[in-house]
Design a protein around this motif. Structure first.
Motif, short mmCIF file in Angstrom:
data_model
loop_
_atom_site.label_atom_id
_atom_site.label_comp_id
_atom_site.label_asym_id
_atom_site.label_seq_id
_atom_site.Cartn_x
_atom_site.Cartn_y
_atom_site.Cartn_z
N LEU A 77 0.84 -1.21 0.00
CA LEU A 77 0.00 0.00 0.00
C LEU A 77 0.87 1.26 0.00
N ARG A 78 2.04 1.15 0.64
CA ARG A 78 2.97 2.28 0.61
C ARG A 78 3.45 2.50 -0.83
N ASP A 79 3.68 1.41 -1.58
CA ASP A 79 4.09 1.54 -2.98
C ASP A 79 3.00 2.21 -3.82
N VAL A 80 1.73 1.87 -3.52
CA VAL A 80 0.61 2.52 -4.22
C VAL A 80 0.61 4.02 -3.90
N ALA A 81 0.80 4.36 -2.62
CA ALA A 81 0.81 5.78 -2.21
C ALA A 81 1.95 6.52 -2.90
N ASP A 82 3.12 5.88 -2.98
CA ASP A 82 4.27 6.51 -3.66
C ASP A 82 3.95 6.74 -5.13
N TRP A 83 3.36 5.72 -5.77
CA TRP A 83 3.06 5.84 -7.19
C TRP A 83 2.06 6.98 -7.44
N VAL A 84 0.95 6.95 -6.70
CA VAL A 84 -0.12 7.92 -6.96
C VAL A 84 0.31 9.33 -6.54
N GLY A 85 1.23 9.42 -5.58
CA GLY A 85 1.72 10.71 -5.10
C GLY A 85 2.38 11.55 -6.18
N GLN A 86 2.93 10.87 -7.22
CA GLN A 86 3.54 11.59 -8.34
C GLN A 86 2.54 12.50 -9.05
N TYR A 87 1.23 12.16 -8.93
CA TYR A 87 0.21 12.89 -9.67
C TYR A 87 -0.50 13.95 -8.82
N ARG A 88 -0.06 14.10 -7.57
CA ARG A 88 -0.71 15.04 -6.64
C ARG A 88 -0.84 16.43 -7.25
N ARG B 68 -7.68 14.90 -32.27
CA ARG B 68 -8.25 14.36 -31.04
C ARG B 68 -7.20 13.98 -29.98
N PRO B 69 -6.50 14.95 -29.42
CA PRO B 69 -5.48 14.62 -28.43
C PRO B 69 -6.10 14.09 -27.13
N CYS B 70 -5.35 13.21 -26.45
CA CYS B 70 -5.77 12.68 -25.16
C CYS B 70 -5.15 13.54 -24.06
N SER B 71 -5.87 13.68 -22.96
CA SER B 71 -5.28 14.38 -21.82
C SER B 71 -5.62 13.66 -20.52
N LEU B 72 -4.79 13.90 -19.51
CA LEU B 72 -4.95 13.26 -18.20
C LEU B 72 -6.10 13.89 -17.44
N LYS B 73 -6.92 13.05 -16.79
CA LYS B 73 -7.94 13.56 -15.84
C LYS B 73 -7.56 13.00 -14.47
N PRO B 74 -7.01 13.83 -13.61
CA PRO B 74 -6.40 13.28 -12.39
C PRO B 74 -7.36 12.97 -11.24
N GLU B 75 -8.65 13.33 -11.36
CA GLU B 75 -9.54 13.19 -10.19
C GLU B 75 -9.60 11.76 -9.63
N PRO B 76 -9.71 10.70 -10.46
CA PRO B 76 -9.75 9.35 -9.87
C PRO B 76 -8.48 9.01 -9.10
N LEU B 77 -7.35 9.63 -9.47
CA LEU B 77 -6.09 9.36 -8.77
C LEU B 77 -6.13 9.96 -7.36
N ARG B 78 -6.84 11.08 -7.22
CA ARG B 78 -7.00 11.67 -5.89
C ARG B 78 -7.82 10.71 -5.00
N ASP B 79 -8.83 10.05 -5.60
CA ASP B 79 -9.63 9.08 -4.83
C ASP B 79 -8.76 7.90 -4.38
N VAL B 80 -7.84 7.46 -5.25
CA VAL B 80 -6.91 6.38 -4.89
C VAL B 80 -6.03 6.84 -3.72
N ALA B 81 -5.52 8.09 -3.82
CA ALA B 81 -4.66 8.62 -2.75
C ALA B 81 -5.42 8.70 -1.43
N ASP B 82 -6.69 9.14 -1.50
CA ASP B 82 -7.51 9.23 -0.28
C ASP B 82 -7.71 7.84 0.32
N TRP B 83 -8.02 6.87 -0.55
CA TRP B 83 -8.27 5.51 -0.05
C TRP B 83 -7.01 4.94 0.60
N VAL B 84 -5.89 5.01 -0.10
CA VAL B 84 -4.67 4.37 0.41
C VAL B 84 -4.12 5.12 1.64
N GLY B 85 -4.43 6.42 1.72
CA GLY B 85 -3.97 7.24 2.84
C GLY B 85 -4.48 6.75 4.19
#
Lengths: 125, 125
Positions: A77-88, B68-85
């Motif tokens: 889970l720490r590895d997941v946090a490290d990975w996702v932290g890059q996108y903060r 049609r360029p692709c771009s990052l939508k970071p919101e789901p990554l914030r949910d991952v960070a919240d969960w793993v936190g």
């Protein structure tokens, strides 16, 4: 082909029952029967989920005690946090953009109301 | 059965190519051809990965521009960070336990060496 460790961790986390098992184990170790209790699921069904979590290194099961309790292993889970932290930075910027947009909308709304008030002689200044 | 959003996000992240695509888009938007270039993969292969990322809300593809360029939508990554936190305390405790164990080992080693030195009259004190 063996998946890389981070892919294995993400795959293990992609199921709500497995995440609920981790949430239960965060409170302390538990037997398979205790873990199965809150879910409408057979023991073999739960065991299958436990195997996935175990392969991902997210839990371990005691070998010696007769009741073989499971416990949480938080390192992946720490590895997941490290990975996702890059996108903060990205989601914070995205939140700031939304915030700026909403403030802008509010300013326009207030300006609009202000214009309206100009025509209302009864409104206190 | 439709998966819950967090499960869909974790499943989308459980592939190294898809994570590499996100890493590329973190640098700025890119066309499908640009995204395919670093991978030994056909355009349909990349498109399949892009669809998984798009369904998870992790990227979006422009509708109007011809390329049609692709771009990052970071919101789901914030949910991952919240969960793993929620589990941060656990891996920090686990790291502290390891740290204590290693210090303890080192102390014993030094004590052992100290005992050894006691028999060596040439060692400076």
């Amino acid at each position: 082909m063996e998946a890389d460790p981070l892919s294995t961790t993400f795959a293990a986390l992609s199921d709500p029952t497995r995440r609920a098992i981790l949430a239960r184990l965060a409170l302390g170790e538990a037997t398979v029967t205790e873990l199965a209790a809150p879910f409408d699921m057979s023991l073999p069904g739960i065991s299958k989920h436990l195997k996935v979590l175990q392969r991902a290194g997210l839990i371990e099961q005691g070998r010696h005690a007769q009741w073989r309790p499971c416990s949480l292993k938080p390192e992946p889970l720490r590895d997941v946090a490290d990975w996702v932290g890059q996108y903060r930075r990205h989601w914070e910027e995205s939140f700031e953009r939304l915030d700026t947009y909403l403030r802008d909308l509010q300013d326009r709304q207030e300006q609009w109301n202000g214009d309206d008030d100009a025509h209302d002689p009864n409104r206190p200044r």
